[in-house]
Design a protein around this motif. Sequence first.
Motif, PDB file in Angstrom:
ATOM      1  N   PRO A 387       0.835  -1.205   0.000  1.00 35.41           N
ATOM      2  CA  PRO A 387       0.000   0.000   0.000  1.00 35.41           C
ATOM      3  C   PRO A 387       0.868   1.253   0.000  1.00 35.41           C
ATOM      4  N   PRO A 388       0.308   2.405  -0.382  1.00 34.43           N
ATOM      5  CA  PRO A 388       1.138   3.604  -0.573  1.00 34.43           C
ATOM      6  C   PRO A 388       1.832   4.110   0.675  1.00 34.43           C
ATOM      7  N   GLY A 389       1.291   3.832   1.845  1.00 36.96           N
ATOM      8  CA  GLY A 389       1.946   4.262   3.080  1.00 36.96           C
ATOM      9  C   GLY A 389       2.906   3.250   3.640  1.00 36.96           C
ATOM     10  N   ARG A 390       3.013   2.102   2.956  1.00 35.52           N
ATOM     11  CA  ARG A 390       3.919   1.051   3.416  1.00 35.52           C
ATOM     12  C   ARG A 390       4.480   0.286   2.216  1.00 35.52           C
ATOM     13  N   PRO A 391       5.203   0.957   1.321  1.00 38.90           N
ATOM     14  CA  PRO A 391       5.777   0.270   0.158  1.00 38.90           C
ATOM     15  C   PRO A 391       6.746  -0.821   0.591  1.00 38.90           C
ATOM     16  N   LYS A 392       6.824  -1.875  -0.242  1.00 42.17           N
ATOM     17  CA  LYS A 392       7.601  -3.057   0.140  1.00 42.17           C
ATOM     18  C   LYS A 392       9.102  -2.861   0.043  1.00 42.17           C
ATOM     19  N   ASP A 393       9.564  -2.101  -0.968  1.00 41.83           N
ATOM     20  CA  ASP A 393      11.002  -2.028  -1.202  1.00 41.83           C
ATOM     21  C   ASP A 393      11.346  -0.705  -1.869  1.00 41.83           C
ATOM     22  N   THR A 394      12.620  -0.570  -2.262  1.00 41.91           N
ATOM     23  CA  THR A 394      13.087   0.702  -2.805  1.00 41.91           C
ATOM     24  C   THR A 394      12.434   1.036  -4.137  1.00 41.91           C
ATOM     25  N   ILE A 395      12.117   0.028  -4.932  1.00 44.97           N
ATOM     26  CA  ILE A 395      11.459   0.286  -6.204  1.00 44.97           C
ATOM     27  C   ILE A 395      10.018   0.712  -5.955  1.00 44.97           C
ATOM     28  N   SER A 396       9.354   0.068  -4.997  1.00 44.59           N
ATOM     29  CA  SER A 396       7.956   0.373  -4.703  1.00 44.59           C
ATOM     30  C   SER A 396       7.778   1.779  -4.160  1.00 44.59           C
ATOM     31  N   VAL A 397       8.813   2.314  -3.496  1.00 40.60           N
ATOM     32  CA  VAL A 397       8.727   3.677  -2.974  1.00 40.60           C
ATOM     33  C   VAL A 397       8.379   4.656  -4.086  1.00 40.60           C
ATOM     34  N   LEU A 398       8.958   4.447  -5.259  1.00 38.77           N
ATOM     35  CA  LEU A 398       8.707   5.344  -6.381  1.00 38.77           C
ATOM     36  C   LEU A 398       7.396   5.033  -7.082  1.00 38.77           C
ATOM     37  N   GLY A 399       6.710   3.955  -6.680  1.00 42.10           N
ATOM     38  CA  GLY A 399       5.473   3.559  -7.331  1.00 42.10           C
ATOM     39  C   GLY A 399       4.238   3.761  -6.489  1.00 42.10           C
ATOM     40  N   THR A 400       4.289   4.745  -5.583  1.00 38.37           N
ATOM     41  CA  THR A 400       3.130   5.015  -4.717  1.00 38.37           C
ATOM     42  C   THR A 400       2.098   5.892  -5.406  1.00 38.37           C
ATOM     43  N   THR A 401       2.263   6.090  -6.702  1.00 31.22           N
ATOM     44  CA  THR A 401       1.478   7.052  -7.461  1.00 31.22           C
ATOM     45  C   THR A 401      -0.010   6.729  -7.486  1.00 31.22           C
ATOM     46  N   ASN A 402      -0.360   5.525  -7.934  1.00 30.97           N
ATOM     47  CA  ASN A 402      -1.749   5.212  -8.260  1.00 30.97           C
ATOM     48  C   ASN A 402      -2.681   5.308  -7.069  1.00 30.97           C
ATOM     49  N   SER A 403      -2.381   4.533  -6.034  1.00 33.14           N
ATOM     50  CA  SER A 403      -3.269   4.488  -4.876  1.00 33.14           C
ATOM     51  C   SER A 403      -3.409   5.847  -4.225  1.00 33.14           C
ATOM     52  N   ALA A 404      -2.297   6.586  -4.138  1.00 33.58           N
ATOM     53  CA  ALA A 404      -2.340   7.890  -3.471  1.00 33.58           C
ATOM     54  C   ALA A 404      -3.171   8.891  -4.259  1.00 33.58           C
ATOM     55  N   ALA A 405      -3.067   8.876  -5.584  1.00 28.88           N
ATOM     56  CA  ALA A 405      -3.893   9.773  -6.392  1.00 28.88           C
ATOM     57  C   ALA A 405      -5.371   9.445  -6.222  1.00 28.88           C
ATOM     58  N   LEU A 406      -5.697   8.171  -6.185  1.00 26.50           N
ATOM     59  CA  LEU A 406      -7.088   7.760  -5.966  1.00 26.50           C
ATOM     60  C   LEU A 406      -7.584   8.216  -4.604  1.00 26.50           C
ATOM     61  N   MET A 407      -6.759   8.061  -3.579  1.00 30.36           N
ATOM     62  CA  MET A 407      -7.147   8.483  -2.233  1.00 30.36           C
ATOM     63  C   MET A 407      -7.420   9.985  -2.188  1.00 30.36           C
ATOM     64  N   LEU A 408      -6.556  10.775  -2.794  1.00 30.87           N
ATOM     65  CA  LEU A 408      -6.754  12.221  -2.798  1.00 30.87           C
ATOM     66  C   LEU A 408      -7.999  12.608  -3.595  1.00 30.87           C
ATOM     67  N   TYR A 409      -8.254  11.899  -4.682  1.00 29.04           N
ATOM     68  CA  TYR A 409      -9.458  12.176  -5.464  1.00 29.04           C
ATOM     69  C   TYR A 409     -10.708  11.852  -4.643  1.00 29.04           C
ATOM     70  N   GLY A 410     -10.663  10.775  -3.875  1.00 23.65           N
ATOM     71  CA  GLY A 410     -11.785  10.450  -2.997  1.00 23.65           C
ATOM     72  C   GLY A 410     -12.003  11.511  -1.936  1.00 23.65           C
ATOM     73  N   LEU A 411     -10.910  12.025  -1.365  1.00 23.30           N
ATOM     74  CA  LEU A 411     -11.035  13.104  -0.384  1.00 23.30           C
ATOM     75  C   LEU A 411     -11.661  14.327  -1.033  1.00 23.30           C
ATOM     76  N   ARG A 412     -11.224  14.661  -2.224  1.00 27.25           N
ATOM     77  CA  ARG A 412     -11.773  15.805  -2.952  1.00 27.25           C
ATOM     78  C   ARG A 412     -13.270  15.632  -3.194  1.00 27.25           C
ATOM     79  N   THR A 413     -13.685  14.425  -3.492  1.00 25.67           N
ATOM     80  CA  THR A 413     -15.111  14.149  -3.692  1.00 25.67           C
ATOM     81  C   THR A 413     -15.898  14.362  -2.411  1.00 25.67           C
ATOM     82  N   MET A 414     -15.348  13.911  -1.291  1.00 21.73           N
ATOM     83  CA  MET A 414     -16.073  14.003  -0.012  1.00 21.73           C
ATOM     84  C   MET A 414     -16.146  15.423   0.520  1.00 21.73           C
ATOM     85  N   VAL A 415     -15.053  16.183   0.440  1.00 24.32           N
ATOM     86  CA  VAL A 415     -15.053  17.521   1.052  1.00 24.32           C
ATOM     87  C   VAL A 415     -15.473  18.600   0.059  1.00 24.32           C
TER      88      VAL A 415
END
Length: 480
Positions: A387-415
Amino acid sequence: MRRSITAAAMSAALSIGVAAPAFANPTPGADHLGDRVFTNLGNGGYDVGHYDVAFDYRPGTPLMDSAVRIDATATQDLSSFSLDSTVRKLNSVRVDGRPAQFRTQDSTEKLYVTPDRPLAKGKRFAVEISYVSDRTYDPVSPAPADPRNVHWFEKPDGFVTFAQPDRAHEFFPGNDHPSDKATITSHITVPSDVQAVSNGTLRDKKTEGGRTTYTFGTRDPIPTDTAVFAVGHFTELDAKGPNGLPLRSSVATAQADASKAFVDDIPSQVAWVEKQLGPYPFETYGVLGVDGGYFAAMENATLSTFDAKSGLQGDIAHTATMVHELVHQWFGDAVSVNRWSDDMWLSEGHASLYSFLYQGDKGFRPTETGLKQWYEQDNSFRASDGPPGRPKDTISVLGTTNSAALMLYGLRTMVGPDTFQRIEQTFFRQFRNRAASTQDYIDVANRLSGKDYTAYFKDWLYGDHTPPMPGHPDWAPGQA
């Protein structure tokens, strides 16, 4: 007479210890900062204020005489301290002008320095290091940033660097962690028939004996992973952005004409992002377009860097990638992450969300089309990368893009878009020129929305499976 009295007084004071510095118990600074994935990265006991880096580039050899001066402030009584470093050869280390003892440890990529006297808490001190850079040197990194482990990109007429996430210390010793930002000055000496490019603005240019030294500097502190140094044949394309912002782009001369339409679009991109996030945070902006390959588009501070052919040419809809890197100037550069392993979503998630919103606003692709595709793939990403707040390794750190963008879009929808914009701009203003954590963002979102969204954030950031998407009950995540 006055001089002799003064000398006697000084001698008496020294004899009773009045003038001697007082150290309760000087100790070594920590040799890491507790990053869960990059376990050896970063150093404690001091805060860097400025780097002054110099390279002497000569064609036909990968070796460069190099030097760095690090201006820092001790945050504890220091008996010794460490720096991140994998430079090829160290010649000398001096602290406040005096020779210092030093040793290296390859397994942790550390340079350990012992000054000839302790450094008191609060003392400003300077570390001067003379070394040799080797652009072909391939240290066995305990945490390679990409499968190829290439960070000096060689070109027929020079080179370009790629530092993210943890490779700036291949270029110069330092505190190579995004939580310790600093201003940077670079001096790059090259044959006069090629150019040098780096972060910030060109402060000076001097030619002597067929060689030219370019001096660049940043006005504002930047994280070390966003430092870039390049040598080659470049064409400079200048423009003005909103409110007269200087736009300085350097594109490999062979690709300059074909890239011009993309470069000409930068003023409108900056204007669009400023409407979302507020004024651009640095003194200048532009792109560096290199010829012959680059690992990925990279948000180097003040100078986003691309492979010119793949990143600055083609369908104008691809300028969404340029917007992604531009947004990083706010999130990732001006506000850096506190920990790679915990907070990188703050950088990547914001850059991706706004690139989707930009595509929608410009009519390139409906915002929700791309986000829905990512949502359908999110369980698979979580299974492979974490998951974006707990990436598995050094490569995954740079791949937190998708889930985090979705989460922020959901927050934008709610507020709602207006409240979301207030959250974004307030968070940025509060942490500009600083490093921010996940909790910092949650606190701002909760305060400005008037609701507690902590559980929502935790589900998205740490859950093994994709949570429901607010406002889109018909969206269904694919199975991992």
